[in-house]
Design an enzyme around this catalytic site. Sequence first.
Site, mmCIF file in Angstrom:
data_model
loop_
_atom_site.group_PDB
_atom_site.id
_atom_site.type_symbol
_atom_site.label_atom_id
_atom_site.label_comp_id
_atom_site.label_asym_id
_atom_site.label_seq_id
_atom_site.Cartn_x
_atom_site.Cartn_y
_atom_site.Cartn_z
ATOM 1 N N ARG A 165 -11.142 -11.752 7.080
ATOM 2 C CA ARG A 165 -9.933 -12.394 6.535
ATOM 3 C C ARG A 165 -10.251 -13.729 5.871
ATOM 4 N NH1 ARG A 165 -5.343 -9.672 8.493
ATOM 5 N NH2 ARG A 165 -5.482 -8.890 10.618
ATOM 6 N N ASP A 202 0.858 -1.180 0.000
ATOM 7 C CA ASP A 202 0.000 0.000 0.000
ATOM 8 C C ASP A 202 0.901 1.239 0.000
ATOM 9 O OD1 ASP A 202 -2.554 1.244 0.177
ATOM 10 O OD2 ASP A 202 -2.348 1.426 2.330
HETATM 11 P P1 IMP Z 1 1.748 -0.362 3.808
HETATM 12 O O1 IMP Z 1 2.786 -0.409 4.892
HETATM 13 O O2 IMP Z 1 0.996 0.932 3.791
HETATM 14 O O3 IMP Z 1 2.283 -0.756 2.458
HETATM 15 O O4 IMP Z 1 0.627 -1.350 4.241
HETATM 16 C C1 IMP Z 1 0.729 -2.666 4.130
HETATM 17 C C2 IMP Z 1 -0.298 -3.342 5.001
HETATM 18 O O5 IMP Z 1 -1.503 -2.576 5.188
HETATM 19 C C3 IMP Z 1 -0.740 -4.585 4.300
HETATM 20 O O6 IMP Z 1 0.137 -5.647 4.543
HETATM 21 C C4 IMP Z 1 -2.117 -4.787 4.861
HETATM 22 O O7 IMP Z 1 -2.041 -5.501 6.069
HETATM 23 C C5 IMP Z 1 -2.638 -3.390 5.115
HETATM 24 N N1 IMP Z 1 -3.495 -2.947 3.996
HETATM 25 C C6 IMP Z 1 -3.168 -2.160 2.965
HETATM 26 N N2 IMP Z 1 -4.193 -1.984 2.114
HETATM 27 C C7 IMP Z 1 -5.220 -2.703 2.636
HETATM 28 C C8 IMP Z 1 -6.579 -2.938 2.197
HETATM 29 O O8 IMP Z 1 -7.056 -2.479 1.157
HETATM 30 N N3 IMP Z 1 -7.320 -3.732 3.003
HETATM 31 C C9 IMP Z 1 -6.848 -4.302 4.158
HETATM 32 N N4 IMP Z 1 -5.587 -4.115 4.578
HETATM 33 C C10 IMP Z 1 -4.783 -3.314 3.834
#
Ligand code: IMP
Length: 182
Positions: free
Chosen positions: A172, A110
């Site tokens: 989940r 993300d």
């Molecule tokens: P990042 O550190 O922002 O890249 O986030 C990564 C983590 O955020 C992922 O491993 C997910 O656990 C959570 N995440 C990101 N997008 C989503 C989503 O659309 N739905 C649910 N969890 C998300």
Amino acid sequence: MTAFQEDRLKTYLSAERIAELNAELGARISTDYEKLLKPDEQVLVVVTLKGAMFFAADLLRHLRFSLSIDFVRLASYGTATKSSGNVRILKDLEVSPEGRHVLVLDEIVDTGRTLQFLGNRLREQNPKSLRIAALLDKPSRREIPVEVDYLGTAVEDKFLVGYGLDYGEKYRNLKDILYLDV
Ligand code: IMP
Ligand code: MG
């Protein structure tokens, strides 16, 4: 934001499509590691809990090389739909990645913060190689550039649930990946 209502969840990627993506990813990863690995070498697969557990269970059964599995649990999200920006370790690896071929599995990239944090931390411990595989990528949300070596598919900027992805720890276990249709 109020809790998602089941009747407003719309399928984004079906279980069948997810299975196809896993088979394709598994084939690519297998081909690469069959070339990379010496006969006596194996891969340490690092799975990010909890979200990547379903992805890992399915993907790993497509891999045609010797591997062991370990888990980390990192938190940046809490129970909301927005990243808090900082990453904490809730559960660390049980084995050292030093001198090993490490393959990280995450279900979605993300902002990139989680994988940047984990990647840097692993690199400090001198793995023999380090690669990252993710089922999903939301490129429009990226804040930190992260090199993902194996990607299932890019997705739109929608909050997704199912197949490991949660909203406040719910959903989940859904077979498909879905989004809230508002
Ligand atoms: P990042 O550190 O922002 O890249 O986030 C990564 C983590 O955020 C992922 O491993 C997910 O656990 C959570 N995440 C990101 N997008 C989503 C989503 O659309 N739905 C649910 N969890 C998300
Ligand atoms: Mg995750």
